[in-house]
Write a protein that holds these residues in place. Sequence first.
Motif, PDB file in Angstrom:
ATOM      1  N   ARG A   1       0.828  -1.214   0.000  1.00  0.00           N
ATOM      2  CA  ARG A   1       0.000   0.000   0.000  1.00  0.00           C
ATOM      3  C   ARG A   1       0.859   1.259   0.000  1.00  0.00           C
ATOM      4  O   ARG A   1       1.953   1.277   0.545  1.00  0.00           O
ATOM      5  N   PHE A   2       0.310   2.312  -0.608  1.00  0.00           N
ATOM      6  CA  PHE A   2       0.972   3.607  -0.592  1.00  0.00           C
ATOM      7  C   PHE A   2      -0.068   4.713  -0.584  1.00  0.00           C
ATOM      8  O   PHE A   2      -1.189   4.542  -1.063  1.00  0.00           O
ATOM      9  N   ALA A   3       0.300   5.836   0.015  1.00  0.00           N
ATOM     10  CA  ALA A   3      -0.569   7.011   0.079  1.00  0.00           C
ATOM     11  C   ALA A   3      -0.074   8.005  -0.951  1.00  0.00           C
ATOM     12  O   ALA A   3       1.134   8.165  -1.147  1.00  0.00           O
ATOM     13  N   HIS A   4      -1.023   8.686  -1.598  1.00  0.00           N
ATOM     14  CA  HIS A   4      -0.650   9.658  -2.619  1.00  0.00           C
ATOM     15  C   HIS A   4      -1.837  10.548  -2.954  1.00  0.00           C
ATOM     16  O   HIS A   4      -2.980  10.241  -2.614  1.00  0.00           O
ATOM     17  N   ALA A   5      -1.542  11.652  -3.603  1.00  0.00           N
ATOM     18  CA  ALA A   5      -2.586  12.538  -4.118  1.00  0.00           C
ATOM     19  C   ALA A   5      -2.802  12.149  -5.574  1.00  0.00           C
ATOM     20  O   ALA A   5      -1.925  12.332  -6.408  1.00  0.00           O
ATOM     21  N   SER A   6      -3.960  11.564  -5.841  1.00  0.00           N
ATOM     22  CA  SER A   6      -4.278  11.104  -7.193  1.00  0.00           C
ATOM     23  C   SER A   6      -5.395  11.967  -7.766  1.00  0.00           C
ATOM     24  O   SER A   6      -5.886  12.878  -7.100  1.00  0.00           O
ATOM     25  N   ASN A   7      -5.822  11.639  -8.972  1.00  0.00           N
ATOM     26  CA  ASN A   7      -6.938  12.385  -9.551  1.00  0.00           C
ATOM     27  C   ASN A   7      -8.233  12.174  -8.768  1.00  0.00           C
ATOM     28  O   ASN A   7      -9.200  12.891  -8.961  1.00  0.00           O
ATOM     29  N   ARG A   8      -8.236  11.220  -7.848  1.00  0.00           N
ATOM     30  CA  ARG A   8      -9.377  10.994  -6.947  1.00  0.00           C
ATOM     31  C   ARG A   8      -9.175  11.681  -5.601  1.00  0.00           C
ATOM     32  O   ARG A   8      -9.941  11.480  -4.673  1.00  0.00           O
ATOM     33  N   GLY A   9      -8.103  12.467  -5.485  1.00  0.00           N
ATOM     34  CA  GLY A   9      -7.771  13.116  -4.227  1.00  0.00           C
ATOM     35  C   GLY A   9      -6.741  12.294  -3.478  1.00  0.00           C
ATOM     36  O   GLY A   9      -6.153  11.365  -4.025  1.00  0.00           O
ATOM     37  N   VAL A  10      -6.535  12.628  -2.209  1.00  0.00           N
ATOM     38  CA  VAL A  10      -5.570  11.882  -1.391  1.00  0.00           C
ATOM     39  C   VAL A  10      -6.211  10.549  -1.014  1.00  0.00           C
ATOM     40  O   VAL A  10      -7.300  10.503  -0.431  1.00  0.00           O
ATOM     41  N   VAL A  11      -5.538   9.472  -1.395  1.00  0.00           N
ATOM     42  CA  VAL A  11      -6.049   8.116  -1.201  1.00  0.00           C
ATOM     43  C   VAL A  11      -4.911   7.171  -0.830  1.00  0.00           C
ATOM     44  O   VAL A  11      -3.735   7.521  -0.933  1.00  0.00           O
ATOM     45  N   ILE A  12      -5.299   5.969  -0.449  1.00  0.00           N
ATOM     46  CA  ILE A  12      -4.345   4.880  -0.269  1.00  0.00           C
ATOM     47  C   ILE A  12      -4.644   3.876  -1.368  1.00  0.00           C
ATOM     48  O   ILE A  12      -5.795   3.486  -1.568  1.00  0.00           O
ATOM     49  N   SER A  13      -3.606   3.505  -2.090  1.00  0.00           N
ATOM     50  CA  SER A  13      -3.757   2.577  -3.211  1.00  0.00           C
ATOM     51  C   SER A  13      -2.814   1.401  -3.023  1.00  0.00           C
ATOM     52  O   SER A  13      -1.971   1.395  -2.136  1.00  0.00           O
TER      53      SER A  13
END
Length: 183
Positions: A143-155
């Motif tokens: 898992r990693f946390a990031h700011a994506s086009n969906r906002g700040v998420v864990i992917s």
Amino acid sequence: MIKKFLFSSLIALCSITSLHAQTKTKDTNNTADPDNLASQYLSQVMGVAVDATSNLKLYKFIYEWIGTPYRYGGNTKKGIDCSAFTKAIYDKVFNTTILRNSRDIFSMVNPLPKDELKEGDLVFFKIKSAKISHIGIFLGNGRFAHASNRGVVISNLNDPYYARYFYKGGRILDSMKDNLIEE
């Protein structure tokens, strides 16, 4: 609204777990540890294995930002991009100043393959580009946390999309930690 609900759920969970721990054990010195309860809660909410060795400050910081909208060039709760989010984590959680752009940040790391990543390491992506175009922070268990086009998420790094564009992981070089870099 969701964060208020989750926060009130955390309070309820802490109360119930604390009460259960006190009635289950006769040793009054062995009551529930609030940080452990928060770790358990964050593990469930974030889908990440937060344990006693985890950096609870990191998870609390990420939790506070979850859902923040993505905005290219942004660096506030009104909108943030991936490199600003990563920079904020390193500044507030690790007391380390890093550069602002994902390609520049990559110059500050010792590159690592996926299987050598540890909590707090960085993950870099080349999304539809020959250059590094995205960055996140590794949490463990893929898992990693990031700011994506969906906002700040864990992917999940093993998600086909992120697996396809994953470039390398990286750990900030000790020499970079010693020489804090100005923006």
